[in-house]
Design a protein around this motif. Structure first.
Motif, PDB file in Angstrom:
ATOM      1  N   ASP A  17      29.390  35.464  79.948  1.00 23.89           N
ATOM      2  CA  ASP A  17      30.442  35.026  80.846  1.00 23.89           C
ATOM      3  C   ASP A  17      31.792  35.205  80.152  1.00 23.89           C
ATOM      4  N   PRO A  18      32.787  35.745  80.845  1.00 25.56           N
ATOM      5  CA  PRO A  18      34.109  35.909  80.223  1.00 25.56           C
ATOM      6  C   PRO A  18      34.782  34.568  79.990  1.00 25.56           C
ATOM      7  N   ILE A  19      35.626  34.512  78.961  1.00 27.94           N
ATOM      8  CA  ILE A  19      36.380  33.292  78.715  1.00 27.94           C
ATOM      9  C   ILE A  19      37.502  33.163  79.732  1.00 27.94           C
ATOM     10  N   LEU A  20      37.951  34.309  80.264  1.00 28.21           N
ATOM     11  CA  LEU A  20      38.927  34.330  81.351  1.00 28.21           C
ATOM     12  C   LEU A  20      38.433  35.275  82.433  1.00 28.21           C
ATOM     13  N   SER A  21      38.537  34.824  83.679  1.00 27.79           N
ATOM     14  CA  SER A  21      38.176  35.664  84.802  1.00 27.79           C
ATOM     15  C   SER A  21      39.207  35.469  85.908  1.00 27.79           C
ATOM     16  N   VAL A  42      45.298  41.257  91.376  1.00 28.76           N
ATOM     17  CA  VAL A  42      44.826  41.563  90.024  1.00 28.76           C
ATOM     18  C   VAL A  42      43.434  41.000  89.777  1.00 28.76           C
ATOM     19  N   ASP A  43      42.544  41.826  89.243  1.00 26.20           N
ATOM     20  CA  ASP A  43      41.239  41.425  88.729  1.00 26.20           C
ATOM     21  C   ASP A  43      41.208  41.736  87.239  1.00 26.20           C
ATOM     22  N   LEU A  44      40.797  40.764  86.430  1.00 26.30           N
ATOM     23  CA  LEU A  44      40.745  40.996  84.983  1.00 26.30           C
ATOM     24  C   LEU A  44      39.796  39.999  84.336  1.00 26.30           C
ATOM     25  N   ASP A  45      38.946  40.486  83.435  1.00 28.07           N
ATOM     26  CA  ASP A  45      38.094  39.630  82.612  1.00 28.07           C
ATOM     27  C   ASP A  45      38.481  39.805  81.150  1.00 28.07           C
ATOM     28  N   VAL A  46      38.445  38.714  80.403  1.00 27.73           N
ATOM     29  CA  VAL A  46      38.627  38.744  78.955  1.00 27.73           C
ATOM     30  C   VAL A  46      37.472  37.970  78.338  1.00 27.73           C
ATOM     31  N   LEU A  51      40.680  41.114  71.571  1.00 35.91           N
ATOM     32  CA  LEU A  51      42.118  41.272  71.357  1.00 35.91           C
ATOM     33  C   LEU A  51      42.601  42.258  72.414  1.00 35.91           C
ATOM     34  N   VAL A  52      43.228  41.723  73.471  1.00 35.98           N
ATOM     35  CA  VAL A  52      43.632  42.523  74.619  1.00 35.98           C
ATOM     36  C   VAL A  52      45.144  42.692  74.606  1.00 35.98           C
ATOM     37  N   MET A  53      45.603  43.938  74.632  1.00 34.37           N
ATOM     38  CA  MET A  53      47.027  44.237  74.676  1.00 34.37           C
ATOM     39  C   MET A  53      47.416  44.621  76.098  1.00 34.37           C
ATOM     40  N   VAL A  54      48.560  44.105  76.559  1.00 38.32           N
ATOM     41  CA  VAL A  54      49.065  44.385  77.903  1.00 38.32           C
ATOM     42  C   VAL A  54      50.403  45.104  77.766  1.00 38.32           C
ATOM     43  N   MET A  55      50.490  46.315  78.331  1.00 35.99           N
ATOM     44  CA  MET A  55      51.704  47.103  78.251  1.00 35.99           C
ATOM     45  C   MET A  55      52.104  47.604  79.633  1.00 35.99           C
ATOM     46  N   GLY A  56      53.337  48.084  79.741  1.00 36.39           N
ATOM     47  CA  GLY A  56      53.827  48.632  80.990  1.00 36.39           C
ATOM     48  C   GLY A  56      55.340  48.581  81.015  1.00 36.39           C
ATOM     49  N   PRO A  57      55.969  49.295  81.954  1.00 40.40           N
ATOM     50  CA  PRO A  57      57.434  49.302  82.048  1.00 40.40           C
ATOM     51  C   PRO A  57      57.988  47.913  82.312  1.00 40.40           C
ATOM     52  N   VAL A  82      39.551  29.838  83.283  1.00 39.19           N
ATOM     53  CA  VAL A  82      39.740  29.953  81.842  1.00 39.19           C
ATOM     54  C   VAL A  82      38.881  28.906  81.158  1.00 39.19           C
ATOM     55  N   ASP A  83      38.050  29.367  80.214  1.00 40.27           N
ATOM     56  CA  ASP A  83      37.211  28.434  79.452  1.00 40.27           C
ATOM     57  C   ASP A  83      36.348  27.594  80.390  1.00 40.27           C
ATOM     58  N   GLY A  84      35.873  28.216  81.479  1.00 39.59           N
ATOM     59  CA  GLY A  84      34.969  27.540  82.396  1.00 39.59           C
ATOM     60  C   GLY A  84      35.625  26.640  83.422  1.00 39.59           C
TER      61      GLY A  84
END
Length: 255
Positions: A17-21, A42-46, A51-57, A82-84
């Motif tokens: 299970d992701p710590i963030l969903s 937005v859909d995103l799992d961590v 170590l997730v990097m987020v980039m963009g203009p 987050v964290d369940g």
């Protein structure tokens, strides 16, 4: 400071299970008749230990993404766990307490309280969550030693360099042993040499098992993570569009 080798997530991390969903997260800012669609479904799992990097203009939703996924900002639609815990299924007070207990934050502007010493700034999150003063003081001193500032614990932010202030914010972010640490442009206010030390520190923290999500304009920092998420026009592309960048996964975002 020597940067340790990056640790990779367990091979079965994606089966846990992701710590963030986040699912279907949207956020629109309104000023009079003007609307800015900052996040668009937005859909995103961590997963734990990533170590997730987020980039963009600039202006395309990176900081809004961090603020909404951490519960600092409200969302218009969607869910964030987050964290369940369902962040937006909580009352405002419960969300604030959960954030204080289970999340850490590192900001470009440091956000240290100027009248407090480094030690007092670091122990504050613990005191807010009810940790006894003696234990909070001991833990704060341990964290300052961990980031190389044991001899600066009694100094106020104005007596510290920019790099030292950012190390205090990292210590503050870690002191409560959070499930996840969010960093928004952690090197943005620093010169290149000082920024390099903070990058090394973040990698050391990650190597010790901490989950981090880092928003950055720094190409080198962005490519040094395990996963690179590109944000553009408030959207993240389907994971089927993943591409490999420098041995790490890049999730390309487009309008």
């Amino acid at each position: 400071m020597h940067r340790p080798d990056r640790t990779e997530p367990p091979t079965d991390a994606t089966t846990m299970d992701p710590i963030l969903s986040a699912r279907g997260v949207s956020k629109t800012y309104r000023t009079g008749s003007h609307e800015v669609h900052a996040l668009r479904g937005v859909d995103l799992d961590v997963h734990s230990g990533e170590l997730v990097m987020v980039m963009g203009p600039s202006g395309n939703g990176k900081t809004t993404l961090l603020n909404c996924l951490s519960g600092l900002d409200d969302i218009d639609t969607g869910t964030v766990t987050v964290d369940g815990r369902d962040l937006f299924g909580m009352s405002d007070g419960d969300r604030t307490r959960h954030r204080a207990a289970r999340m850490g934050f590192v900001f470009q502007a440091f956000n240290l309280i100027p009248v407090l010493s480094a030690r007092e700034n670091v122990e504050l999150p613990l005191l807010v969550t009810g940790t006894p003063a003696k234990a909070a003081r001991q833990r704060a001193e341990q964290m300052l030693a961990r980031v190389g500032l044991a001899d600066r614990a009694g100094h106020r932010p104005g007596e510290l360099s920019g790099g030292e202030q950012q190390r205090v914010t990292v210590a503050r972010a870690l002191v409560a042993e959070p499930a996840i640490v969010w960093a928004d442009e952690p090197t943005g206010a620093l010169d290149s040499h000082t920024a390099g030390g903070i990058v090394e520190l973040l990698h050391e923290v990650h190597a010790a098992g901490q989950t981090l999500v880092v928003v950055t304009h720094d190409e080198a920092l962005g490519r040094s993570g395990q996963r690179l998420v590109h944000v553009r026009d408030g959207r993240i592309a389907d994971h089927d569009d993943d591409a490999e960048v420098g041995g790490h996964t890049r999730i390309e975002v487009s309008s």
